[in-house]
Design a protein around this motif. Structure first.
Motif, PDB file in Angstrom:
ATOM      1  N   LYS A 137      14.113  12.713   2.452  1.00 38.62           N
ATOM      2  CA  LYS A 137      14.937  11.885   1.578  1.00 38.62           C
ATOM      3  C   LYS A 137      14.070  11.036   0.666  1.00 38.62           C
ATOM      4  O   LYS A 137      12.988  10.601   1.053  1.00 38.62           O
ATOM      5  CB  LYS A 137      15.850  10.978   2.412  1.00 38.62           C
TER       6      LYS A 137
ATOM      7  N   ALA B 165      14.991   5.651  -1.745  1.00 38.42           N
ATOM      8  CA  ALA B 165      15.169   4.486  -2.619  1.00 38.42           C
ATOM      9  C   ALA B 165      16.160   4.841  -3.716  1.00 38.42           C
ATOM     10  O   ALA B 165      16.279   6.000  -4.119  1.00 38.42           O
ATOM     11  CB  ALA B 165      13.845   4.065  -3.232  1.00 38.42           C
ATOM     12  N   ARG B 166      16.864   3.829  -4.209  1.00 37.25           N
ATOM     13  CA  ARG B 166      17.786   4.042  -5.317  1.00 37.25           C
ATOM     14  C   ARG B 166      17.038   4.202  -6.618  1.00 37.25           C
ATOM     15  O   ARG B 166      16.022   3.538  -6.854  1.00 37.25           O
ATOM     16  CB  ARG B 166      18.743   2.853  -5.453  1.00 37.25           C
TER      17      ARG B 166
ATOM     18  N   SER C 108      30.916   6.624   3.043  1.00 35.36           N
ATOM     19  CA  SER C 108      30.224   5.671   2.160  1.00 35.36           C
ATOM     20  C   SER C 108      30.535   5.993   0.705  1.00 35.36           C
ATOM     21  O   SER C 108      31.185   6.996   0.401  1.00 35.36           O
ATOM     22  CB  SER C 108      28.706   5.733   2.392  1.00 35.36           C
ATOM     23  N   GLY C 109      30.066   5.137  -0.187  1.00 35.41           N
ATOM     24  CA  GLY C 109      30.127   5.401  -1.615  1.00 35.41           C
ATOM     25  C   GLY C 109      31.516   5.650  -2.164  1.00 35.41           C
ATOM     26  O   GLY C 109      32.471   4.943  -1.837  1.00 35.41           O
TER      27      GLY C 109
ATOM     28  N   THR D 174      20.906   4.646 -11.135  1.00 35.61           N
ATOM     29  CA  THR D 174      21.965   4.570 -10.132  1.00 35.61           C
ATOM     30  C   THR D 174      22.257   3.115  -9.779  1.00 35.61           C
ATOM     31  O   THR D 174      23.420   2.723  -9.630  1.00 35.61           O
ATOM     32  CB  THR D 174      21.560   5.355  -8.863  1.00 35.61           C
ATOM     33  N   GLU D 175      21.208   2.324  -9.630  1.00 35.61           N
ATOM     34  CA  GLU D 175      21.357   0.908  -9.304  1.00 35.61           C
ATOM     35  C   GLU D 175      22.220   0.190 -10.335  1.00 35.61           C
ATOM     36  O   GLU D 175      23.003  -0.710  -9.999  1.00 35.61           O
ATOM     37  CB  GLU D 175      19.973   0.249  -9.247  1.00 35.61           C
TER      38      GLU D 175
ATOM     39  N   THR E  60      25.907   4.022  -5.699  1.00 31.15           N
ATOM     40  CA  THR E  60      26.055   4.414  -4.302  1.00 31.15           C
ATOM     41  C   THR E  60      24.668   4.698  -3.728  1.00 31.15           C
ATOM     42  O   THR E  60      23.645   4.505  -4.387  1.00 31.15           O
ATOM     43  CB  THR E  60      26.931   5.663  -4.173  1.00 31.15           C
ATOM     44  N   GLU E  61      24.639   5.229  -2.510  1.00 37.77           N
ATOM     45  CA  GLU E  61      23.375   5.584  -1.870  1.00 37.77           C
ATOM     46  C   GLU E  61      22.965   7.024  -2.170  1.00 37.77           C
ATOM     47  O   GLU E  61      22.059   7.552  -1.522  1.00 37.77           O
ATOM     48  CB  GLU E  61      23.492   5.396  -0.353  1.00 37.77           C
TER      49      GLU E  61
ATOM     50  N   SER F 292      21.286   8.500  -4.541  1.00 37.16           N
ATOM     51  CA  SER F 292      19.891   8.742  -4.905  1.00 37.16           C
ATOM     52  C   SER F 292      18.952   8.410  -3.747  1.00 37.16           C
ATOM     53  O   SER F 292      17.906   9.048  -3.578  1.00 37.16           O
ATOM     54  CB  SER F 292      19.513   7.933  -6.149  1.00 37.16           C
ATOM     55  N   LYS F 293      19.312   7.438  -2.944  1.00 40.19           N
ATOM     56  CA  LYS F 293      18.511   7.086  -1.763  1.00 40.19           C
ATOM     57  C   LYS F 293      18.464   8.238  -0.777  1.00 40.19           C
ATOM     58  O   LYS F 293      17.442   8.504  -0.139  1.00 40.19           O
ATOM     59  CB  LYS F 293      19.085   5.833  -1.099  1.00 40.19           C
ATOM     60  N   ASN F 294      19.588   8.953  -0.646  1.00 37.35           N
ATOM     61  CA  ASN F 294      19.676  10.075   0.287  1.00 37.35           C
ATOM     62  C   ASN F 294      19.298  11.411  -0.339  1.00 37.35           C
ATOM     63  O   ASN F 294      19.327  12.448   0.340  1.00 37.35           O
ATOM     64  CB  ASN F 294      21.098  10.168   0.846  1.00 37.35           C
TER      65      ASN F 294
END
Length: 262
Positions: free
Chosen positions: A199, A202-203, A13-14, A207-208, A186-187, A189-191
């Motif tokens: 975890k 959420a983003r 990903s990312g 980052t969003e 990317t994800e 911050s969510k992870n």
């Protein structure tokens, strides 16, 4: 990059996914690694020449397994020319609320897993008298910000290690590039891990609004091609942090206390 073999970790990903798809448009062979084999196969299907792409699942946290994984990787195409150490995990928690187990896990993945792969591959590069290690660090590998204490520490550690490696193996024609992203959409911050090890889910706002990973990958590939020793890719705010910490540390110490990093 003609006929080179490129191994990318964190490729599901990312940034890693964007790098894989971009590189697949050239005359290269790719090895894609992360923990998620299903996602890796999806990325492989998006590559221009899937027959030139191999999937090799691994877990950076299980760094004692990575010597064996490196042997498997070399066997896939009989050589490796470029390792992009892109896998890692982030953090969003205050120091006083972060368990030591979270600190240990972040260091195990971001630092020990990273250098374990490098140490395992280093003899192959020395034997061939060529090779390129690329490390996805972060701008917070150059300065610390709130909520990212262990993440920042793990990235700072990478800079110390790879600066030493670059000096020790210059004579072996081994190149080292440290790439420091700012905010990328990317994800990550969510992870990111919070204080209890769960975890964030959420983003972050920053980052969003960050750079698109395809755009980032394009700039990163250019830096790799030019064999940059260290490069910062991000918005003005992130770059200001790097240079303020270096040249105006007193100002930086004041600014970072007020920096909205969420």
């Amino acid at each position: 990059m003609n006929n080179q073999v490129i191994w990318i970790t964190g490729a599901s990903s990312g940034i890693g996914k964007s790098l894989a798809i971009a590189y697949s448009k050239g005359d290269v062979k790719l090895i894609l690694s992360s923990r998620n084999e299903e996602a890796l196969n999806e990325v492989r299907s998006l590559c221009k020449n899937p027959d030139n792409v191999k999937v090799l699942p691994l877990d950076l946290e299980q760094y004692e397994t990575l010597t064996t994984k490196t042997t498997e990787a070399i066997k896939l195409f009989s050589k490796i020319d470029l390792l992009i150490n892109n896998g890692g995990i982030s953090q969003r928690s205050l120091i006083r609320e972060t368990s030591l187990e979270v600190d240990q896990r972040i260091m195990a993945i971001n630092y020990l897993g990273n250098i374990a792969l490098t140490k395992a591959l280093l003899p192959h590069f020395i034997k061939n008298q060529k090779g390129h290690f690329v490390v996805t660090s972060s701008v917070v590998g150059k300065f610390g910000t709130p909520l990212r204490s262990s993440y920042s520490a793990s990235k700072h550690a990478l800079h110390g290690f790879y600066d030493a490696l670059r000096a020790e193996h210059f004579k072996d024609k081994i190149t080292v590039s440290l790439v420091c992203p700012g905010f990328v959409a990317t994800e990550v911050s969510k992870n990111a891990l919070v204080g209890d090890g769960s975890k964030q889910g959420a983003r972050d706002t920053a980052t969003e609004k960050g750079m698109h990973p395809d755009r980032f990958a394009k700039l990163m590939i250019k830096a790799i091609k030019n064999k940059k020793a260290e490069v910062y890719i991000g918005g003005a705010k992130e770059k200001v942090g790097v240079y303020a910490r270096r040249y105006l540390p007193t100002l930086y110490y004041r600014l970072v206390r007020k920096w909205n990093v969420t």
